[in-house]
Design a protein around this motif. Structure first.
Motif, PDB file in Angstrom:
ATOM      1  N   MET A  35       0.857  -1.180   0.000  1.00  0.00           N
ATOM      2  CA  MET A  35       0.000   0.000   0.000  1.00  0.00           C
ATOM      3  C   MET A  35       0.895   1.233   0.000  1.00  0.00           C
ATOM      4  O   MET A  35       1.387   1.661   1.052  1.00  0.00           O
ATOM      5  N   ALA A  36       1.123   1.792  -1.165  1.00  0.00           N
ATOM      6  CA  ALA A  36       2.086   2.891  -1.325  1.00  0.00           C
ATOM      7  C   ALA A  36       1.757   4.101  -0.460  1.00  0.00           C
ATOM      8  O   ALA A  36       2.640   4.892  -0.138  1.00  0.00           O
ATOM      9  N   HIS A  37       0.502   4.246  -0.069  1.00  0.00           N
ATOM     10  CA  HIS A  37       0.091   5.391   0.737  1.00  0.00           C
ATOM     11  C   HIS A  37       0.418   5.234   2.220  1.00  0.00           C
ATOM     12  O   HIS A  37       0.355   6.199   2.973  1.00  0.00           O
ATOM     13  N   ALA A  38       0.761   4.029   2.660  1.00  0.00           N
ATOM     14  CA  ALA A  38       0.991   3.766   4.080  1.00  0.00           C
ATOM     15  C   ALA A  38       2.220   4.526   4.592  1.00  0.00           C
ATOM     16  O   ALA A  38       3.229   4.631   3.908  1.00  0.00           O
ATOM     17  N   GLY A  39       2.091   5.064   5.787  1.00  0.00           N
ATOM     18  CA  GLY A  39       3.214   5.726   6.440  1.00  0.00           C
ATOM     19  C   GLY A  39       2.932   7.179   6.773  1.00  0.00           C
ATOM     20  O   GLY A  39       1.837   7.692   6.562  1.00  0.00           O
ATOM     21  N   GLN A  40       3.950   7.799   7.320  1.00  0.00           N
ATOM     22  CA  GLN A  40       3.843   9.202   7.723  1.00  0.00           C
ATOM     23  C   GLN A  40       4.314  10.109   6.601  1.00  0.00           C
ATOM     24  O   GLN A  40       5.381   9.915   6.035  1.00  0.00           O
ATOM     25  N   HIS A  41       3.512  11.112   6.312  1.00  0.00           N
ATOM     26  CA  HIS A  41       3.823  12.101   5.283  1.00  0.00           C
ATOM     27  C   HIS A  41       3.887  13.452   5.994  1.00  0.00           C
ATOM     28  O   HIS A  41       2.923  14.217   5.990  1.00  0.00           O
ATOM     29  N   ALA A  42       5.028  13.710   6.639  1.00  0.00           N
ATOM     30  CA  ALA A  42       5.186  14.902   7.468  1.00  0.00           C
ATOM     31  C   ALA A  42       5.278  16.154   6.617  1.00  0.00           C
ATOM     32  O   ALA A  42       6.082  16.223   5.687  1.00  0.00           O
ATOM     33  N   GLU A  43       4.417  17.113   6.924  1.00  0.00           N
ATOM     34  CA  GLU A  43       4.406  18.427   6.288  1.00  0.00           C
ATOM     35  C   GLU A  43       4.323  18.355   4.763  1.00  0.00           C
ATOM     36  O   GLU A  43       4.884  19.184   4.062  1.00  0.00           O
ATOM     37  N   LYS A  44       3.605  17.360   4.240  1.00  0.00           N
ATOM     38  CA  LYS A  44       3.442  17.192   2.787  1.00  0.00           C
ATOM     39  C   LYS A  44       2.163  17.847   2.271  1.00  0.00           C
ATOM     40  O   LYS A  44       1.916  17.878   1.073  1.00  0.00           O
ATOM     41  N   GLY A  45       1.319  18.336   3.180  1.00  0.00           N
ATOM     42  CA  GLY A  45       0.142  19.089   2.792  1.00  0.00           C
ATOM     43  C   GLY A  45      -0.900  18.294   2.052  1.00  0.00           C
ATOM     44  O   GLY A  45      -0.985  17.069   2.174  1.00  0.00           O
ATOM     45  N   PRO A  46      -1.715  18.998   1.249  1.00  0.00           N
ATOM     46  CA  PRO A  46      -2.840  18.348   0.574  1.00  0.00           C
ATOM     47  C   PRO A  46      -2.429  17.226  -0.370  1.00  0.00           C
ATOM     48  O   PRO A  46      -3.166  16.269  -0.546  1.00  0.00           O
ATOM     49  N   GLN A  47      -1.253  17.314  -0.962  1.00  0.00           N
ATOM     50  CA  GLN A  47      -0.857  16.293  -1.932  1.00  0.00           C
ATOM     51  C   GLN A  47      -0.771  14.913  -1.298  1.00  0.00           C
ATOM     52  O   GLN A  47      -1.102  13.917  -1.941  1.00  0.00           O
ATOM     53  N   ALA A  48      -0.365  14.824  -0.033  1.00  0.00           N
ATOM     54  CA  ALA A  48      -0.306  13.522   0.638  1.00  0.00           C
ATOM     55  C   ALA A  48      -1.698  12.917   0.764  1.00  0.00           C
ATOM     56  O   ALA A  48      -1.884  11.714   0.537  1.00  0.00           O
ATOM     57  N   VAL A  49      -2.685  13.736   1.099  1.00  0.00           N
ATOM     58  CA  VAL A  49      -4.055  13.246   1.240  1.00  0.00           C
ATOM     59  C   VAL A  49      -4.631  12.917  -0.132  1.00  0.00           C
ATOM     60  O   VAL A  49      -5.248  11.863  -0.325  1.00  0.00           O
ATOM     61  N   ILE A  50      -4.417  13.783  -1.100  1.00  0.00           N
ATOM     62  CA  ILE A  50      -4.920  13.560  -2.461  1.00  0.00           C
ATOM     63  C   ILE A  50      -4.342  12.261  -3.036  1.00  0.00           C
ATOM     64  O   ILE A  50      -5.073  11.425  -3.572  1.00  0.00           O
ATOM     65  N   SER A  51      -3.036  12.070  -2.924  1.00  0.00           N
ATOM     66  CA  SER A  51      -2.418  10.873  -3.503  1.00  0.00           C
ATOM     67  C   SER A  51      -2.838   9.604  -2.762  1.00  0.00           C
ATOM     68  O   SER A  51      -2.962   8.543  -3.370  1.00  0.00           O
ATOM     69  N   THR A  52      -3.097   9.710  -1.446  1.00  0.00           N
ATOM     70  CA  THR A  52      -3.570   8.545  -0.705  1.00  0.00           C
ATOM     71  C   THR A  52      -4.924   8.093  -1.240  1.00  0.00           C
ATOM     72  O   THR A  52      -5.111   6.922  -1.570  1.00  0.00           O
ATOM     73  N   PHE A  53      -5.877   9.010  -1.331  1.00  0.00           N
ATOM     74  CA  PHE A  53      -7.201   8.620  -1.805  1.00  0.00           C
ATOM     75  C   PHE A  53      -7.164   8.189  -3.266  1.00  0.00           C
ATOM     76  O   PHE A  53      -7.907   7.287  -3.674  1.00  0.00           O
TER      77      PHE A  53
END
Length: 154
Positions: A46-64
């Motif tokens: 699951m490429a989205h798994a883990g901590q995305h510190a200070e990555k902003g909206p792109q971390a949430v967008i790419s997870t979904f």
């Protein structure tokens, strides 16, 4: 548009495939944590798994986007959404089906968000990772030893 923390989180969850809404609701320096802080083997599945510190909206967008790429979401139910001050908690359940093997899983989920000035600054998303990951199990047997000398084969 309301900037009350509960309404911000509810709107975010209603618009997980709308990048412009996500960019509006997630702070540019937000931290997003999906399932674990760090787990390299899980990250391979699951490429989205883990901590995305200070990555902003792109971390949430790419997870979904990744979740939608590997699973079909068949159901998503919010059972409770509440908060105090900047903290918001969400509890619910979802059913998803792997796009590769067609295996389904119904999982509880929980989300903890911090909302400041109308934007999510922190989001932690948890689920039954053992169950959702099993939707990708193709073959083989695993042996677990929870208590010394007591093997469980699945």
């Amino acid at each position: 548009m309301s900037s009350q923390p509960k309404e911000v989180v509810a709107r975010l969850l209603e618009n997980t495939s709308n990048a412009s809404v996500m960019e509006e609701l997630v702070a540019p320096d937000a931290t997003y944590i999906s399932l674990c802080y760090s787990n390299p083997p899980l990250h391979q599945i699951m490429a989205h798994a883990g901590q995305h510190a200070e990555k902003g909206p792109q971390a949430v967008i790419s997870t979904f986007a990744n979740v939608n790429k590997i699973w079909a979401m068949e159901d998503f139910q919010i059972e409770a959404l509440f908060g105090e001050g900047s903290d918001v908690a969400v509890f619910g359940r979802f059913t998803l089906r792997s796009r590769t093997l067609g295996k389904a899983c119904t999982s509880p989920f929980s989300i903890h968000c911090k909302v400041e000035a109308g934007q999510v600054t922190y989001m932690l998303f948890m689920e039954d990772t053992f169950g959702t990951g099993a939707t990708f199990e193709k073959a083989g047997e695993k042996t677990y030893e929870v208590e010394s000398g007591k093997a469980i084969k699945l």
